[in-house]
Enzyme design. Structure first.
Site, short mmCIF file in Angstrom:
data_model
loop_
_atom_site.label_atom_id
_atom_site.label_comp_id
_atom_site.label_asym_id
_atom_site.label_seq_id
_atom_site.Cartn_x
_atom_site.Cartn_y
_atom_site.Cartn_z
N ASP A 1 -6.95 -4.96 -4.21
CA ASP A 1 -6.71 -3.56 -3.85
C ASP A 1 -5.45 -3.01 -4.52
O ASP A 1 -5.32 -1.82 -4.77
CB ASP A 1 -6.54 -3.40 -2.33
CG ASP A 1 -7.45 -4.29 -1.50
OD1 ASP A 1 -7.81 -5.39 -1.97
OD2 ASP A 1 -7.77 -3.92 -0.37
N ASP B 1 0.80 -1.22 0.00
CA ASP B 1 0.00 0.00 0.00
C ASP B 1 0.84 1.27 0.00
O ASP B 1 0.30 2.38 0.21
CB ASP B 1 -0.99 -0.01 1.17
CG ASP B 1 -2.18 -0.91 0.87
OD1 ASP B 1 -2.48 -1.12 -0.33
OD2 ASP B 1 -2.80 -1.42 1.82
N1 GLY Z 1 -7.19 -1.83 1.18
C1 GLY Z 1 -7.90 -2.26 2.29
C2 GLY Z 1 -9.35 -2.03 2.20
O1 GLY Z 1 -9.88 -1.69 1.17
O2 GLY Z 1 -10.00 -2.19 3.22
#
Ligand code: GLY
Length: 371
Positions: free
Chosen positions: A151, A93
């Protein structure tokens, strides 16, 4: 555009500006994640959502030139140097985290230090690529060497930006390999998507899909659907690879076909119905921004379809799910982090607020992205 539409957009944007300006007096240079009983919490700088608050401040600064918001955003970015240089707590992330901070500041103010931060983060992300299986490793758990998650499509723009900025295509090549893997392994023929796919990290063989934050391996986690929609649209924006555009459209159609009339889905499109279902407004905000982006990428005959779908969702969010009174710091009510783990259900989340504001800025004509 009708005058009433224009007035609504301006009023909505002004409400966002006024609220962010007000809440920033208390939140300051902390890292809000979820609003509990009307008040945003503060997370450490290494938490995956740390970029969204400074990103929201940059969205408002870009239109208002409010120097106070700029200084808070810069201070947040500086604090994030501890996890950036500390390395141990970094994960995939870094895209969410440094696109909306360092890349945003670089795009707006040409800060050389921000450019360096963005490139360090991009270098970390490419270092997580596994050539067996062609995936970027998501998390750091001891048993998660072979895990990729949907994600991550939103982390790829950091790599496309790094290639454009350095004139070195290596970053983009890795982003494309991951995006191609997601087309094969995550996005289903009906436009829904897995949350987690696990590979053997030694051989790259696909082992299994997992439900993750969704209901089951074969269900359709609402936010994951919208990470796929917007993420594929952004991969197309940077690469012009037609397969990404078709995937973004397919996922968009799945999302819109399954969206309830009030514009916010339950946390998973395939979760069994029960009383007091958890909602996920964050997915609606992500979808709205992704749909408006898509409207700028498709042939002219299709543009209105996607634009009006995004606009309609924003209207419904404004009418039914937004909070403008002083006793709630969040902009958007009823987001859900992780229903299977019962964490942060039906409350405001900073990423819901970010994508809501980003989409409204686009509605008013803003075309520049921090992604
Ligand atoms: N990237 C983590 C979520 O969408 O909760």
């Amino acid at each position: 555009m009708s005058q009433s539409n224009e007035i609504w957009q301006e009023e909505l944007w002004n409400k966002i500006v006024n609220k962010v300006s007000r809440t920033s007096q208390r939140i300051g240079n902390t890292f809000p994640y979820v609003s509990i009983d009307g008040k945003y919490d503060a997370q450490p700088a290494h938490w995956w959502t740390s970029g969204f608050w400074p990103g929201l401040l940059w969205l408002v600064y870009r239109e208002t030139q409010d120097e106070r918001l700029k200084e808070i955003a810069i201070s947040c970015e500086e604090q994030m140097d501890t996890p950036l240089l500390g390395f141990d707590e970094l994960h995939h992330d870094v895209g969410f985290m440094w696109s909306l901070t360092a890349v945003a500041q670089y795009k707006l103010l040409l800060s050389a230090q921000s450019k360096r931060r963005g490139l360090i983060a991009a270098s970390h992300l490419v270092g997580r690529f596994n050539v067996k299986g062609n995936f970027i490793r998501a998390w750091n758990g001891a048993d998660q060497q072979g895990w990729a998650i949907i994600d991550c499509l939103m982390n790829l723009p950091l790599l496309y930006w790094a290639s454009e900025t350095t004139n070195d295509p290596r970053f983009k090549h890795i982003a494309k390999l991951h995006a191609d893997m997601a087309l094969r392994e995550f996005i289903r023929p009906d436009g829904s998507a897995h949350h987690i796919v696990c590979f053997d990290p030694e051989t790259g063989a696909r082992l299994e899909a997992r439900g993750g934050q969704g209901y089951s391996p074969d269900s359709a986690w609402a936010r994951g659907t919208t990470w796929a929609l917007y993420g594929m649209a952004l991969s197309y924006r940077y690469t012009r690879d037609e397969a990404y555009l078709q995937a973004a459209k397919k996922v968009a159609h799945f999302f819109l076909a399954n969206l309830p009339d009030d514009g916010v889905p339950f946390w998973d499109f395939r979760a069994p119905l029960q009383a007091d279902m958890a909602m996920d407004s964050t997915s609606s905000a992500i979808a709205a921004s992704g749909l408006i982006e898509l409207s700028r990428l498709v042939p002219e005959a299709e543009q209105k379809l996607y634009f009006h779908a995004g606009e309609r969702i924003l209207r419904l969010l404004d009418e039914n799910y937004s909070a403008w009174d002083e006793d709630e710091e969040g902009l958007l009510l009823k987001g859900t982090a992780n229903f299977p783990k019962n964490t942060y259900v039906n409350i405001p989340h900073i990423y819901g607020d970010y994508f809501f504001a980003e989409a409204v800025a686009k509605l008013r004509g803003q075309r520049e992205l921090f992604w």
